[in-house]
Design a protein around this motif. Structure first.
Motif, PDB file in Angstrom:
ATOM      1  N   ILE A 154       0.815  -1.209   0.000  1.00  0.00           N
ATOM      2  CA  ILE A 154       0.000   0.000   0.000  1.00  0.00           C
ATOM      3  C   ILE A 154       0.854   1.266   0.000  1.00  0.00           C
ATOM      4  CG2 ILE A 154      -0.219   0.109   2.520  1.00  0.00           C
ATOM      5  CD1 ILE A 154      -3.027   0.890  -0.032  1.00  0.00           C
ATOM      6  N   VAL A 155       2.042   1.198   0.564  1.00  0.00           N
ATOM      7  CA  VAL A 155       2.942   2.355   0.570  1.00  0.00           C
ATOM      8  C   VAL A 155       3.492   2.593  -0.833  1.00  0.00           C
ATOM      9  CG1 VAL A 155       5.053   3.318   1.543  1.00  0.00           C
ATOM     10  CG2 VAL A 155       3.507   1.995   3.000  1.00  0.00           C
ATOM     11  N   ALA A 156       3.895   1.516  -1.508  1.00  0.00           N
ATOM     12  CA  ALA A 156       4.385   1.639  -2.886  1.00  0.00           C
ATOM     13  C   ALA A 156       3.300   2.189  -3.798  1.00  0.00           C
ATOM     14  CB  ALA A 156       4.863   0.288  -3.393  1.00  0.00           C
ATOM     15  N   ALA A 157       2.040   1.924  -3.432  1.00  0.00           N
ATOM     16  CA  ALA A 157       0.892   2.405  -4.221  1.00  0.00           C
ATOM     17  C   ALA A 157       0.451   3.808  -3.805  1.00  0.00           C
ATOM     18  CB  ALA A 157      -0.272   1.431  -4.082  1.00  0.00           C
ATOM     19  N   ASP A 158       1.312   4.522  -3.091  1.00  0.00           N
ATOM     20  CA  ASP A 158       0.974   5.872  -2.617  1.00  0.00           C
ATOM     21  C   ASP A 158      -0.314   5.874  -1.796  1.00  0.00           C
ATOM     22  OD1 ASP A 158       3.245   6.951  -3.805  1.00  0.00           O
ATOM     23  OD2 ASP A 158       2.199   7.451  -5.660  1.00  0.00           O
ATOM     24  N   LEU A 159      -0.528   4.778  -1.048  1.00  0.00           N
ATOM     25  CA  LEU A 159      -1.666   4.608  -0.143  1.00  0.00           C
ATOM     26  C   LEU A 159      -3.006   4.555  -0.884  1.00  0.00           C
ATOM     27  CD1 LEU A 159      -0.468   7.002   2.694  1.00  0.00           C
ATOM     28  CD2 LEU A 159      -0.129   4.532   2.539  1.00  0.00           C
ATOM     29  N   MET A 160      -2.947   4.273  -2.178  1.00  0.00           N
ATOM     30  CA  MET A 160      -4.151   4.094  -2.992  1.00  0.00           C
ATOM     31  C   MET A 160      -4.413   2.589  -3.113  1.00  0.00           C
ATOM     32  SD  MET A 160      -6.554   5.613  -4.835  1.00  0.00           S
ATOM     33  CE  MET A 160      -5.871   7.217  -5.311  1.00  0.00           C
ATOM     34  N   PRO A 161      -5.497   2.080  -2.527  1.00  0.00           N
ATOM     35  CA  PRO A 161      -5.697   0.635  -2.477  1.00  0.00           C
ATOM     36  C   PRO A 161      -6.322   0.054  -3.751  1.00  0.00           C
ATOM     37  CG  PRO A 161      -7.510   1.718  -1.370  1.00  0.00           C
ATOM     38  CD  PRO A 161      -6.547   2.817  -1.790  1.00  0.00           C
ATOM     39  N   LYS A 162      -6.115  -1.246  -3.947  1.00  0.00           N
ATOM     40  CA  LYS A 162      -6.985  -1.964  -4.877  1.00  0.00           C
ATOM     41  C   LYS A 162      -8.415  -1.804  -4.371  1.00  0.00           C
ATOM     42  CE  LYS A 162      -4.714  -5.730  -3.829  1.00  0.00           C
ATOM     43  NZ  LYS A 162      -4.314  -7.170  -3.705  1.00  0.00           N
ATOM     44  N   PRO A 163      -9.411  -1.688  -5.227  1.00  0.00           N
ATOM     45  CA  PRO A 163      -9.423  -1.937  -6.676  1.00  0.00           C
ATOM     46  C   PRO A 163      -9.276  -0.700  -7.557  1.00  0.00           C
ATOM     47  CG  PRO A 163     -11.673  -1.803  -5.916  1.00  0.00           C
ATOM     48  CD  PRO A 163     -10.786  -1.568  -4.705  1.00  0.00           C
ATOM     49  N   ASN A 164      -8.693   0.394  -7.077  1.00  0.00           N
ATOM     50  CA  ASN A 164      -8.527   1.577  -7.908  1.00  0.00           C
ATOM     51  C   ASN A 164      -7.624   1.269  -9.097  1.00  0.00           C
ATOM     52  OD1 ASN A 164      -9.776   4.046  -6.440  1.00  0.00           O
ATOM     53  ND2 ASN A 164      -8.722   2.917  -4.831  1.00  0.00           N
ATOM     54  N   ARG A 165      -8.031   1.701 -10.262  1.00  0.00           N
ATOM     55  CA  ARG A 165      -7.263   1.432 -11.481  1.00  0.00           C
ATOM     56  C   ARG A 165      -5.839   1.971 -11.369  1.00  0.00           C
ATOM     57  NH1 ARG A 165      -7.570   0.559 -17.202  1.00  0.00           N
ATOM     58  NH2 ARG A 165      -5.388   0.663 -17.846  1.00  0.00           N
ATOM     59  N   GLU A 166      -5.689   3.143 -10.734  1.00  0.00           N
ATOM     60  CA  GLU A 166      -4.360   3.745 -10.613  1.00  0.00           C
ATOM     61  C   GLU A 166      -3.376   2.825  -9.887  1.00  0.00           C
ATOM     62  OE1 GLU A 166      -7.265   7.217  -9.737  1.00  0.00           O
ATOM     63  OE2 GLU A 166      -7.290   5.022  -9.724  1.00  0.00           O
ATOM     64  N   THR A 167      -3.887   2.043  -8.951  1.00  0.00           N
ATOM     65  CA  THR A 167      -3.028   1.157  -8.172  1.00  0.00           C
ATOM     66  C   THR A 167      -2.430   0.064  -9.049  1.00  0.00           C
ATOM     67  OG1 THR A 167      -4.452   1.573  -6.282  1.00  0.00           O
ATOM     68  CG2 THR A 167      -2.939  -0.284  -6.102  1.00  0.00           C
ATOM     69  N   TYR A 168      -3.234  -0.507  -9.916  1.00  0.00           N
ATOM     70  CA  TYR A 168      -2.735  -1.532 -10.837  1.00  0.00           C
ATOM     71  C   TYR A 168      -1.757  -0.917 -11.842  1.00  0.00           C
ATOM     72  CZ  TYR A 168      -6.711  -4.076  -8.923  1.00  0.00           C
ATOM     73  OH  TYR A 168      -7.618  -4.670  -8.073  1.00  0.00           O
ATOM     74  N   ASP A 169      -2.055   0.291 -12.290  1.00  0.00           N
ATOM     75  CA  ASP A 169      -1.144   0.962 -13.218  1.00  0.00           C
ATOM     76  C   ASP A 169       0.214   1.189 -12.568  1.00  0.00           C
ATOM     77  OD1 ASP A 169      -3.076   1.048 -15.189  1.00  0.00           O
ATOM     78  OD2 ASP A 169      -3.704   3.105 -14.733  1.00  0.00           O
ATOM     79  N   MET A 170       0.213   1.586 -11.289  1.00  0.00           N
ATOM     80  CA  MET A 170       1.472   1.780 -10.586  1.00  0.00           C
ATOM     81  C   MET A 170       2.233   0.467 -10.450  1.00  0.00           C
ATOM     82  SD  MET A 170       0.812   4.665  -7.617  1.00  0.00           S
ATOM     83  CE  MET A 170      -0.882   4.264  -7.173  1.00  0.00           C
ATOM     84  N   PHE A 171       1.512  -0.609 -10.150  1.00  0.00           N
ATOM     85  CA  PHE A 171       2.153  -1.918 -10.047  1.00  0.00           C
ATOM     86  C   PHE A 171       2.792  -2.308 -11.380  1.00  0.00           C
ATOM     87  CE2 PHE A 171       1.753  -6.450 -10.998  1.00  0.00           C
ATOM     88  CZ  PHE A 171       2.619  -6.984 -10.036  1.00  0.00           C
ATOM     89  N   LEU A 172       2.055  -2.171 -12.461  1.00  0.00           N
ATOM     90  CA  LEU A 172       2.572  -2.549 -13.779  1.00  0.00           C
ATOM     91  C   LEU A 172       3.753  -1.682 -14.175  1.00  0.00           C
ATOM     92  CD1 LEU A 172      -0.835  -3.084 -15.619  1.00  0.00           C
ATOM     93  CD2 LEU A 172       0.714  -4.870 -14.773  1.00  0.00           C
ATOM     94  N   ASP A 173       3.676  -0.391 -13.878  1.00  0.00           N
ATOM     95  CA  ASP A 173       4.768   0.520 -14.213  1.00  0.00           C
ATOM     96  C   ASP A 173       6.027   0.185 -13.428  1.00  0.00           C
ATOM     97  OD1 ASP A 173       5.724   3.065 -15.521  1.00  0.00           O
ATOM     98  OD2 ASP A 173       5.941   3.649 -13.421  1.00  0.00           O
TER      99      ASP A 173
END
Length: 246
Positions: A154-173
């Motif tokens: 969640i920290v790597a995702a800038d505290l934006m949790p799944k299922p937000n699309r931005e979170t998956y984009d950050m993971f893929l990037d």
């Protein structure tokens, strides 16, 4: 946790769909809580109780009031943490330390799961709405730490949790994973909607010995059935079947 409800899942069980669709998968992405360990371990139940205690102390509420407020934040902001940060400027590090101050002895080593994860071709990741220390302690208890390339928390995702699309984009990037060459394993249907839309093979993990989808009543209040490719109540057994088909 609050009470769980079950809904019939008229979907695809193990061995009723061609597992060869996993051929060509180069990245295997696993949720953590209630996915890599069984729900009956009640690790997440402990986390939920810790969060309620945190909310009760912060807002001077009794436990019942705190759980109601926790639920309200969950629905309004996606996580209790985001609600507390937005409305009460809570320090996320302090919150996460408290939420994951739990007893990990309920998690037993799972060498069968570790063997099957190790046998999967390609890269393996843990992708969790929890934090990295929690994921590391859980993976260590399971005996599967060495099988994963990285943990996206969640920290790597800038505290934006799944299922937000931005979170998956950050993971893929961050990982460079190609979604059409990836598979994702989750215990919550809603967290598989985006991966499925991106072209990932999606696997829903349900409680052992059931053929129903169990979800938190919090989620059921506003969740539509999400598309998944496979459903299993035995992750190690499912991975063994996958390994035998690719």
């Amino acid at each position: 946790m609050t009470g769980k409800k079950s809904i019939p899942y008229e979907g695809r069980h193990l061995h009723t769909q061609d597992l060869r669709v996993f051929k060509g998968v180069e990245a295997w992405v696993f949720d953590l809580d209630n996915t890599l360990y069984p729900i009956e371990s009640d690790l997440f139940g402990q986390i939920n109780s810790q969060i309620a205690d945190y909310v009760a102390k912060l807002l001077d509420l009794n436990k019942e009031e705190a759980m109601a407020q926790q639920k309200a934040y969950y629905h309004k902001y996606g996580t209790t943490l985001r609600g507390l940060m937005t409305e009460h400027q809570v320090d996320p590090d302090d919150y996460l330390r408290h939420a994951h101050d739990i007893d990990y002895s309920t998690i037993l080593p799972n060498p069968a799961l570790g063997e099957q994860i190790a046998s999967l071709p390609g890269r393996k990741f843990i992708f969790t709405n929890g934090d990295r220390p929690h994921a590391e302690r859980t993976a260590a208890a399971l005996g599967i730490t060495d099988h994963f390339e990285d943990i996206f928390d969640i920290v790597a995702a800038d505290l934006m949790p799944k299922p937000n699309r931005e979170t998956y984009d950050m993971f893929l990037d961050r990982t460079g994973v190609s979604p059409v060459r990836a598979a994702m394993f989750e215990d919550l249907q809603k967290n598989l909607t985006v991966p499925h839309g991106l072209g990932m093979r999606t696997v829903l993990i349900i409680p052992k010995g059931t053929r129903e989808v169990f979800q938190e009543s919090w989620d059921l209040e506003r969740e539509d059935e999400s598309p998944v490719d496979f459903v299993t109540d035995d992750l190690a057994g499912f991975l063994k079947a996958v390994n035998g088909s690719i």
